[in-house]
Design a protein around this motif. Structure first.
Motif, PDB file in Angstrom:
ATOM      1  N   PHE A  30    -113.093  59.797  96.774  1.00 35.90           N
ATOM      2  CA  PHE A  30    -112.725  59.753  95.357  1.00 35.90           C
ATOM      3  C   PHE A  30    -113.439  60.850  94.572  1.00 35.90           C
ATOM      4  CE2 PHE A  30    -113.909  58.329  91.064  1.00 35.90           C
ATOM      5  CZ  PHE A  30    -112.651  58.250  90.488  1.00 35.90           C
ATOM      6  N   TRP A  31    -114.754  60.978  94.771  1.00 35.37           N
ATOM      7  CA  TRP A  31    -115.488  61.980  93.995  1.00 35.37           C
ATOM      8  C   TRP A  31    -115.137  63.396  94.437  1.00 35.37           C
ATOM      9  CZ3 TRP A  31    -117.045  60.749  89.513  1.00 35.37           C
ATOM     10  CH2 TRP A  31    -117.480  59.453  89.243  1.00 35.37           C
ATOM     11  N   PHE A  32    -114.762  63.555  95.689  1.00 36.00           N
ATOM     12  CA  PHE A  32    -114.275  64.867  96.120  1.00 36.00           C
ATOM     13  C   PHE A  32    -112.948  65.193  95.440  1.00 36.00           C
ATOM     14  CE2 PHE A  32    -111.849  67.468  99.266  1.00 36.00           C
ATOM     15  CZ  PHE A  32    -112.589  68.631  99.139  1.00 36.00           C
ATOM     16  N   SER A  33    -112.080  64.187  95.305  1.00 36.61           N
ATOM     17  CA  SER A  33    -110.798  64.418  94.625  1.00 36.61           C
ATOM     18  C   SER A  33    -111.015  64.760  93.153  1.00 36.61           C
ATOM     19  CB  SER A  33    -109.900  63.183  94.757  1.00 36.61           C
ATOM     20  OG  SER A  33    -110.396  62.086  94.022  1.00 36.61           O
ATOM     21  N   VAL A  34    -112.008  64.126  92.526  1.00 37.51           N
ATOM     22  CA  VAL A  34    -112.334  64.458  91.132  1.00 37.51           C
ATOM     23  C   VAL A  34    -112.802  65.911  91.035  1.00 37.51           C
ATOM     24  CG1 VAL A  34    -113.920  63.982  89.226  1.00 37.51           C
ATOM     25  CG2 VAL A  34    -112.874  62.092  90.477  1.00 37.51           C
ATOM     26  N   TYR A  35    -113.602  66.337  91.995  1.00 37.36           N
ATOM     27  CA  TYR A  35    -114.117  67.713  91.993  1.00 37.36           C
ATOM     28  C   TYR A  35    -112.998  68.737  92.135  1.00 37.36           C
ATOM     29  CZ  TYR A  35    -116.227  71.943  93.932  1.00 37.36           C
ATOM     30  OH  TYR A  35    -116.574  73.250  94.188  1.00 37.36           O
ATOM     31  N   ILE A  36    -112.106  68.540  93.122  1.00 41.74           N
ATOM     32  CA  ILE A  36    -111.052  69.538  93.317  1.00 41.74           C
ATOM     33  C   ILE A  36    -110.020  69.474  92.201  1.00 41.74           C
ATOM     34  CG2 ILE A  36    -111.364  69.579  95.808  1.00 41.74           C
ATOM     35  CD1 ILE A  36    -108.855  67.933  96.109  1.00 41.74           C
ATOM     36  N   ASN A  37    -109.846  68.296  91.581  1.00 40.39           N
ATOM     37  CA  ASN A  37    -108.960  68.216  90.418  1.00 40.39           C
ATOM     38  C   ASN A  37    -109.524  69.006  89.254  1.00 40.39           C
ATOM     39  OD1 ASN A  37    -106.380  66.637  90.285  1.00 40.39           O
ATOM     40  ND2 ASN A  37    -107.611  65.127  91.382  1.00 40.39           N
ATOM     41  N   PHE A  52    -103.998  60.770  87.983  1.00 41.63           N
ATOM     42  CA  PHE A  52    -105.442  60.818  87.795  1.00 41.63           C
ATOM     43  C   PHE A  52    -105.970  59.492  87.247  1.00 41.63           C
ATOM     44  CE2 PHE A  52    -109.264  61.998  85.290  1.00 41.63           C
ATOM     45  CZ  PHE A  52    -110.048  62.453  86.348  1.00 41.63           C
ATOM     46  N   VAL A  53    -105.284  58.955  86.238  1.00 39.82           N
ATOM     47  CA  VAL A  53    -105.703  57.674  85.661  1.00 39.82           C
ATOM     48  C   VAL A  53    -105.569  56.562  86.699  1.00 39.82           C
ATOM     49  CG1 VAL A  53    -105.145  55.936  83.921  1.00 39.82           C
ATOM     50  CG2 VAL A  53    -105.183  58.355  83.289  1.00 39.82           C
ATOM     51  N   SER A  54    -104.497  56.614  87.483  1.00 37.96           N
ATOM     52  CA  SER A  54    -104.293  55.592  88.512  1.00 37.96           C
ATOM     53  C   SER A  54    -105.394  55.636  89.561  1.00 37.96           C
ATOM     54  CB  SER A  54    -102.931  55.789  89.177  1.00 37.96           C
ATOM     55  OG  SER A  54    -101.886  55.652  88.244  1.00 37.96           O
ATOM     56  N   SER A  55    -105.822  56.839  89.923  1.00 34.06           N
ATOM     57  CA  SER A  55    -106.897  56.949  90.913  1.00 34.06           C
ATOM     58  C   SER A  55    -108.197  56.359  90.375  1.00 34.06           C
ATOM     59  CB  SER A  55    -107.102  58.417  91.310  1.00 34.06           C
ATOM     60  OG  SER A  55    -107.612  59.174  90.219  1.00 34.06           O
ATOM     61  N   ILE A 256    -103.660  61.561 100.261  1.00 40.07           N
ATOM     62  CA  ILE A 256    -102.435  62.275  99.899  1.00 40.07           C
ATOM     63  C   ILE A 256    -102.711  63.261  98.770  1.00 40.07           C
ATOM     64  CG2 ILE A 256    -100.113  62.019  98.937  1.00 40.07           C
ATOM     65  CD1 ILE A 256     -99.907  59.343 100.383  1.00 40.07           C
ATOM     66  N   THR A 257    -103.437  62.794  97.745  1.00 42.86           N
ATOM     67  CA  THR A 257    -103.736  63.655  96.599  1.00 42.86           C
ATOM     68  C   THR A 257    -104.570  64.865  97.009  1.00 42.86           C
ATOM     69  OG1 THR A 257    -103.684  61.729  95.120  1.00 42.86           O
ATOM     70  CG2 THR A 257    -104.780  63.727  94.317  1.00 42.86           C
ATOM     71  N   VAL A 258    -105.638  64.622  97.759  1.00 45.03           N
ATOM     72  CA  VAL A 258    -106.545  65.711  98.147  1.00 45.03           C
ATOM     73  C   VAL A 258    -105.833  66.712  99.049  1.00 45.03           C
ATOM     74  CG1 VAL A 258    -108.583  66.238  99.536  1.00 45.03           C
ATOM     75  CG2 VAL A 258    -108.670  64.408  97.838  1.00 45.03           C
ATOM     76  N   ARG A 259    -105.116  66.228 100.059  1.00 46.64           N
ATOM     77  CA  ARG A 259    -104.488  67.134 101.015  1.00 46.64           C
ATOM     78  C   ARG A 259    -103.394  67.974 100.360  1.00 46.64           C
ATOM     79  NH1 ARG A 259    -103.013  63.828 106.342  1.00 46.64           N
ATOM     80  NH2 ARG A 259    -102.568  65.943 107.090  1.00 46.64           N
ATOM     81  N   ILE A 260    -102.648  67.384  99.421  1.00 48.12           N
ATOM     82  CA  ILE A 260    -101.587  68.139  98.754  1.00 48.12           C
ATOM     83  C   ILE A 260    -102.189  69.180  97.801  1.00 48.12           C
ATOM     84  CG2 ILE A 260     -99.767  67.961  97.004  1.00 48.12           C
ATOM     85  CD1 ILE A 260     -98.772  65.478  98.379  1.00 48.12           C
ATOM     86  N   ILE A 261    -103.264  68.811  97.079  1.00 48.38           N
ATOM     87  CA  ILE A 261    -103.899  69.775  96.184  1.00 48.38           C
ATOM     88  C   ILE A 261    -104.497  70.936  96.980  1.00 48.38           C
ATOM     89  CG2 ILE A 261    -105.847  70.133  94.629  1.00 48.38           C
ATOM     90  CD1 ILE A 261    -105.335  67.430  93.433  1.00 48.38           C
ATOM     91  N   LEU A 262    -105.168  70.636  98.079  1.00 49.57           N
ATOM     92  CA  LEU A 262    -105.748  71.694  98.898  1.00 49.57           C
ATOM     93  C   LEU A 262    -104.664  72.605  99.456  1.00 49.57           C
ATOM     94  CD1 LEU A 262    -108.537  69.784 100.875  1.00 49.57           C
ATOM     95  CD2 LEU A 262    -108.819  71.379  98.958  1.00 49.57           C
TER      96      LEU A 262
END
Length: 311
Positions: A30-37, A52-55, A256-262
């Motif tokens: 979760f915190w990694f996803s916040v960082y890359i977002n 983002f709010v849902s996460s 899903i969120t992290v892999r698609i953003i990366l």
């Protein structure tokens, strides 16, 4: 030959241990996803506020669930350790407010995960509502069955036929919902992949995204099927899976969120722009030839990105 029941005391210990381990994975993810977002936003992109709010909501629910599970373990094995019946005399009482609270959190997490899957389908299918009518109906059934289960647990001292029916319905709808939404998203990307070849764009650009969706949802779907099976057979192992599901839903969503953003960041660094839903596309080159002498209107030729100059 029927499988022997797993002892309830062992079941609750393993359930708390597994949920804690999975929550640790989810916490880091979760915190990694916040960082890359945040990096994505600083680079001029605008991540979906809904996602983002849902996460954040999913993380809050998972945190509250694991905290309550730890509290229940302390009460059960410390405060009721020497009571008649042992820790099970507390942990197995489904009408206790702590158990009901965890059931409510579990239901909310299931609904959030399913709702976000429906939202992704809606975005990928260009906000066309006809593609999400069935998933929305299933989401409504999940809501009703989840409320019925939570209220039934609050009024019951044990599992009766009606409550077991609602539980089975809730788990069955969750499995069907997961299959349908994942299939719809994969189908949309596959159709886009086929259409992209007509414009001489890179073939196979969306195949990795399909794999991301399927692979990330595989663990969640596998646990849902196991949970449905053990619940239908009334095996105690279902309690282990019940506690594991709350962080697993968040892990699935986060992966899903992290892999698609990366992947999108990698595509952007190679000159890809634009989106389908939230998927980045490659820039298509256009070559324009404009004669300088007087004569007919300037001629504009499009070569589909091949890099050849017309004229």
């Amino acid at each position: 030959m029927a499988l022997p029941q797993f002892p309830l005391e062992n079941t609750f210990i393993v359930a708390a241990w597994l949920e804690t381990c999975l929550y640790g994975i989810y916490f880091s993810l979760f915190w990694f996803s916040v960082y890359i977002n945040s990096r994505w936003t600083r680079n001029g992109h605008r991540p979906s506020q809904v996602m983002f709010v849902s996460s954040i909501l999913m993380f809050a629910v998972a945190t509250a669930h694991v905290a309550m599970s730890c509290y229940r373990m302390i009460r059960g094995f410390v405060d009721f350790g020497n009571a008649s019946g042992g820790p099970v005399s507390f942990l197995a009482v489904i009408s206790h407010w702590t158990h009901i609270f965890n059931d409510v959190l579990f239901t909310i997490q299931i609904l959030l995960g399913d709702a976000m899957a429906v939202y992704r389908c809606w975005i990928l299918w260009n906000r066309d509502y006809k593609f999400v009518i069935l998933p929305c109906c299933l989401l409504l059934v999940s809501l009703v069955s989840g409320v019925k289960v939570c209220t039934g647990v609050a009024d019951a001292s044990g599992f009766d036929t009606t409550l077991s029916t609602w539980i089975t319905l809730s788990f069955s709808v969750a499995v069907v919902q997961n299959i349908i939404t994942t299939t719809l998203m994969a189908l949309r990307l596959w159709l886009t992949e086929r259409k992209s070849t007509r414009f001489r764009m890179d073939s196979g650009a969306f195949l990795p995204v399909i794999r991301i969706l399927v692979e990330s949802a595989a663990l969640y779907l596998f646990l849902e099927i196991l949970l449905l099976a053990f619940s239908s057979l009334n095996y105690n192992v279902q309690y282990i899976l019940l506690d594991a599901m709350t962080p697993v839903i968040g892990i699935t969503f986060g992966l899903i969120t992290v892999r698609i953003i990366l992947r999108s960041q990698n595509q952007s660094s190679h000159g890809r722009v634009g989106t389908i839903g939230s998927m980045a596309l490659r820039r298509i080159a256009m070559d324009i030839t404009i004669p300088l002498e007087d004569g007919p209107d300037p001629k504009i030729e499009y070569d589909g990105g091949s890099g050849n100059t017309g004229g």
